[in-house]
Design a protein around this motif. Structure first.
Motif, PDB file in Angstrom:
ATOM      1  N   ARG A 131       5.816   5.669   3.367  1.00  0.00           N
ATOM      2  CA  ARG A 131       6.541   6.732   4.208  1.00  0.00           C
ATOM      3  C   ARG A 131       7.466   6.280   5.439  1.00  0.00           C
ATOM      4  O   ARG A 131       6.891   5.310   6.035  1.00  0.00           O
ATOM      5  N   ASP A 152       9.215   5.396   8.509  1.00  0.00           N
ATOM      6  CA  ASP A 152       8.618   5.291   9.919  1.00  0.00           C
ATOM      7  C   ASP A 152      10.201   5.293  10.887  1.00  0.00           C
ATOM      8  O   ASP A 152      10.753   4.224  11.238  1.00  0.00           O
ATOM      9  N   GLU A 178       1.000  -1.105   0.035  1.00  0.00           N
ATOM     10  CA  GLU A 178       0.002   0.004  -0.004  1.00  0.00           C
ATOM     11  C   GLU A 178       0.973   1.271  -0.009  1.00  0.00           C
ATOM     12  O   GLU A 178       1.964   1.333   0.528  1.00  0.00           O
ATOM     13  N   LYS A 179       0.423   2.361  -0.835  1.00  0.00           N
ATOM     14  CA  LYS A 179       1.221   3.555  -0.888  1.00  0.00           C
ATOM     15  C   LYS A 179       1.698   4.115   0.504  1.00  0.00           C
ATOM     16  O   LYS A 179       2.857   4.524   0.622  1.00  0.00           O
ATOM     17  N   HIS A 180       0.828   3.818   1.548  1.00  0.00           N
ATOM     18  CA  HIS A 180       1.197   4.552   2.956  1.00  0.00           C
ATOM     19  C   HIS A 180       2.234   3.969   3.362  1.00  0.00           C
ATOM     20  O   HIS A 180       3.035   4.402   4.220  1.00  0.00           O
ATOM     21  N   GLU A 181       2.683   2.568   3.132  1.00  0.00           N
ATOM     22  CA  GLU A 181       3.739   2.057   3.653  1.00  0.00           C
ATOM     23  C   GLU A 181       5.020   2.573   3.329  1.00  0.00           C
ATOM     24  O   GLU A 181       5.885   2.327   4.116  1.00  0.00           O
ATOM     25  N   ARG A 205       7.751  16.504  -0.138  1.00  0.00           N
ATOM     26  CA  ARG A 205       8.132  14.932  -0.131  1.00  0.00           C
ATOM     27  C   ARG A 205       9.340  14.657  -0.836  1.00  0.00           C
ATOM     28  O   ARG A 205       9.645  15.248  -1.976  1.00  0.00           O
TER      29      ARG A 205
END
Length: 301
Positions: free
Chosen positions: A207, A209, A202-205, A238
């Motif tokens: 980012r 951490d 998924e695209k949010h992964e 970004r």
């Protein structure tokens, strides 16, 4: 052998090329339909479709294989085997049962570890030391079929892009090896232990951490290179990170630790080495900082 080839992305192209080079009769190629791409959103054929058309092979791009008409058209090919590599459509039972020797899949992991959509990225994210290719007989379950052959390779510091290219070449060679003596093979059931699932990325992964250890963050960078691209944000912009190194510096997670773009993680720190701003080319961290200052102490995330 008379074969239908079913694949879509660049990963699948070496296997198609290997089948043609080995002299197999590729009766038809199945691929995902052309998708909008580029700034003009013009329809673009998949890499497999483009390669097959260049070779003069009939290409079929159905949205689904569940209809009776598509299944009858597949059966009419009178196939010895179907070879599948990252096709992207579910094969219903009539398709699986159609070829004389069934459907064989080039899967990018050492099964039963990392069944599913994103085995290469998940292996990198998990810190696996090795991965590989499994030639698998297809059945209705998700990558549950018996194994014809397995070949391993070390992951090391490879990006997902580098590993995908390597595994594509391994898969092409291994598939042609299996086909050379297919009737003599006795496929082996997958072990019941060690099953893991590689969920779609998924695209949010992507980012980064920074609450994780530096080793885990560096694996994020490699797993999402080239797509979807690991990133952090600073001043609402970004910044993609293409490569990074693990360091021993410490600090509050997500804080820039110096003027050279060392970033604190939950344990240790990372130093991005190749980065990319939106709409710009790839550059070194030093080149980025000459025109886009990121001072020590600021929070990145």
């Amino acid at each position: 052998m008379r074969i239908a080839f079913m694949g879509t992305p660049e990963f699948a192209v070496p296997t198609l090329d290997a089948l043609l080079a080995a002299g197999h009769e590729v009766a038809a190629v199945y691929s995902q339909p052309p998708r909008p791409a580029g700034r003009g959103k013009a329809l673009r054929p998949s890499p497999v479709q483009a390669r097959a058309e260049a070779a003069g092979i009939e290409v079929r791009t159905p949205l689904s294989l569940r209809g009776a008409e598509e299944q009858e058209a597949f059966a009419a090919l009178s196939l010895d085997v179907a070879v599948v590599a990252a096709y992207g459509l579910i094969l219903p039972q009539p398709i699986l049962d159609g070829p004389r020797h069934g459907c064989l899949n080039v899967h990018g992991s050492i099964l039963p570890r990392w069944r599913g959509a994103a085995p290469i990225q998940r292996a990198i994210l998990a810190g696996d030391e090795k991965t590989g290719i499994t030639i698998m007989g297809m059945e209705r379950g998700l990558d549950t079929g018996p194994m014809y052959a397995v070949r391993e390779t070390e992951i090391g510091g490879k990006t997902a892009g580098e590993l995908t290219e390597e595994l594509a070449a391994i898969g092409a060679a291994l598939m042609t090896h299996v086909l050379d003596d297919l009737p003599a093979y006795t496929p082996v059931p997958q072990p019941e232990d060690g099953v893991t699932y590689a969920a779609k990325i998924e695209k949010h992964e992507a980012r980064l951490d920074f609450s994780r250890s530096a080793a885990e963050v560096e694996r994020q960078v490699r797993a999402f290179n080239p797509t979807p691209g690991a990133f952090f944000e600073y001043q609402s912009e970004r910044i993609r990170v293409l490569t990074a190194e693990v360091q021993d510096l410490s600090g509050a997670p997500g804080r820039a630790l110096d003027h050279g773009l060392s970033i604190a993680c939950g344990e240790g720190s990372i130093a991005p080495s190749l980065v990319q701003r939106a709409g710009r080319g790839v550059m070194t961290a030093a080149e980025l900082l000459r025109g886009f200052a990121i001072p020590a102490g600021v929070k990145l995330g």
